[in-house]
Design a protein around this motif. Structure first.
Motif, PDB file in Angstrom:
ATOM      1  N   ALA A  73       0.830  -1.202   0.000  1.00 56.84           N
ATOM      2  CA  ALA A  73       0.000   0.000   0.000  1.00 56.84           C
ATOM      3  C   ALA A  73       0.871   1.260   0.000  1.00 56.84           C
ATOM      4  O   ALA A  73       0.527   2.257  -0.646  1.00 56.84           O
ATOM      5  N   ALA A  74       1.989   1.223   0.690  1.00 53.57           N
ATOM      6  CA  ALA A  74       2.902   2.366   0.714  1.00 53.57           C
ATOM      7  C   ALA A  74       3.518   2.590  -0.663  1.00 53.57           C
ATOM      8  O   ALA A  74       3.642   3.733  -1.119  1.00 53.57           O
ATOM      9  N   ARG A  75       3.892   1.517  -1.338  1.00 56.44           N
ATOM     10  CA  ARG A  75       4.447   1.649  -2.689  1.00 56.44           C
ATOM     11  C   ARG A  75       3.400   2.200  -3.652  1.00 56.44           C
ATOM     12  O   ARG A  75       3.705   3.055  -4.492  1.00 56.44           O
ATOM     13  N   MET A  76       2.160   1.763  -3.520  1.00 53.71           N
ATOM     14  CA  MET A  76       1.087   2.273  -4.379  1.00 53.71           C
ATOM     15  C   MET A  76       0.866   3.772  -4.136  1.00 53.71           C
ATOM     16  O   MET A  76       0.665   4.536  -5.079  1.00 53.71           O
ATOM     17  N   LEU A  77       0.890   4.188  -2.879  1.00 54.14           N
ATOM     18  CA  LEU A  77       0.722   5.600  -2.557  1.00 54.14           C
ATOM     19  C   LEU A  77       1.862   6.421  -3.141  1.00 54.14           C
ATOM     20  O   LEU A  77       1.640   7.486  -3.716  1.00 54.14           O
ATOM     21  N   ARG A  78       3.088   5.931  -3.019  1.00 57.77           N
ATOM     22  CA  ARG A  78       4.234   6.632  -3.612  1.00 57.77           C
ATOM     23  C   ARG A  78       4.058   6.799  -5.112  1.00 57.77           C
ATOM     24  O   ARG A  78       4.307   7.862  -5.661  1.00 57.77           O
TER      25      ARG A  78
END
Length: 127
Positions: free
Chosen positions: A64-69
């Motif tokens: 989810a953090a990679r998607m947000l980035r």
């Protein structure tokens, strides 16, 4: 503070004029990126820099953090309003939010959402 709803028409050269009420907050520059819905998000530098640091500190191991980035950073661009408070939005972002004819700017206190008038009237367009 950035609040209120404003209709932004495109100038003859395709730029958008920012509301005069926002000049003190936006004159130092802005970062623009895709929004979570099919809109754009404009962040004054004072808001963008801490947000970018917080997102960058999220763990690389979290999907989810990679998607947000990806969402925030891959399409981000710096904008500097000219003397008339006009900004030129990159074509790829205009297409993403369907802002060919104009935009509605919605102040969200610390940032601004730019919507196509049709999408905002519907509450949200499908992406």
């Amino acid at each position: 503070m950035l609040f209120g709803t404003w209709r932004l028409d495109r100038t003859s050269d395709g730029r958008f004029v920012l509301p005069s009420a926002w000049h003190a907050v936006t004159s130092a520059g802005l970062t623009i990126t895709r929004g979570f819905e099919p809109c754009l998000q404009l962040f004054p530098l004072a808001t963008w820099q801490p947000l970018a640091q917080r997102v960058s500190s999220l763990p690389l191991t979290a999907a989810a953090a990679r998607m947000l980035r990806r969402l925030l950073f891959s399409a981000a661009a710096q904008l500097v309003p000219d003397a008339e408070a006009c900004v030129a939005i990159p074509p790829r972002l205009l297409a993403y939010a369907n802002l060919a004819a104009g935009a509605v700017a919605v102040g969200m206190v610390s940032y601004v959402e730019l919507w196509s008038p049709e999408c905002l009237a519907q509450g949200e367009c499908s992406s």
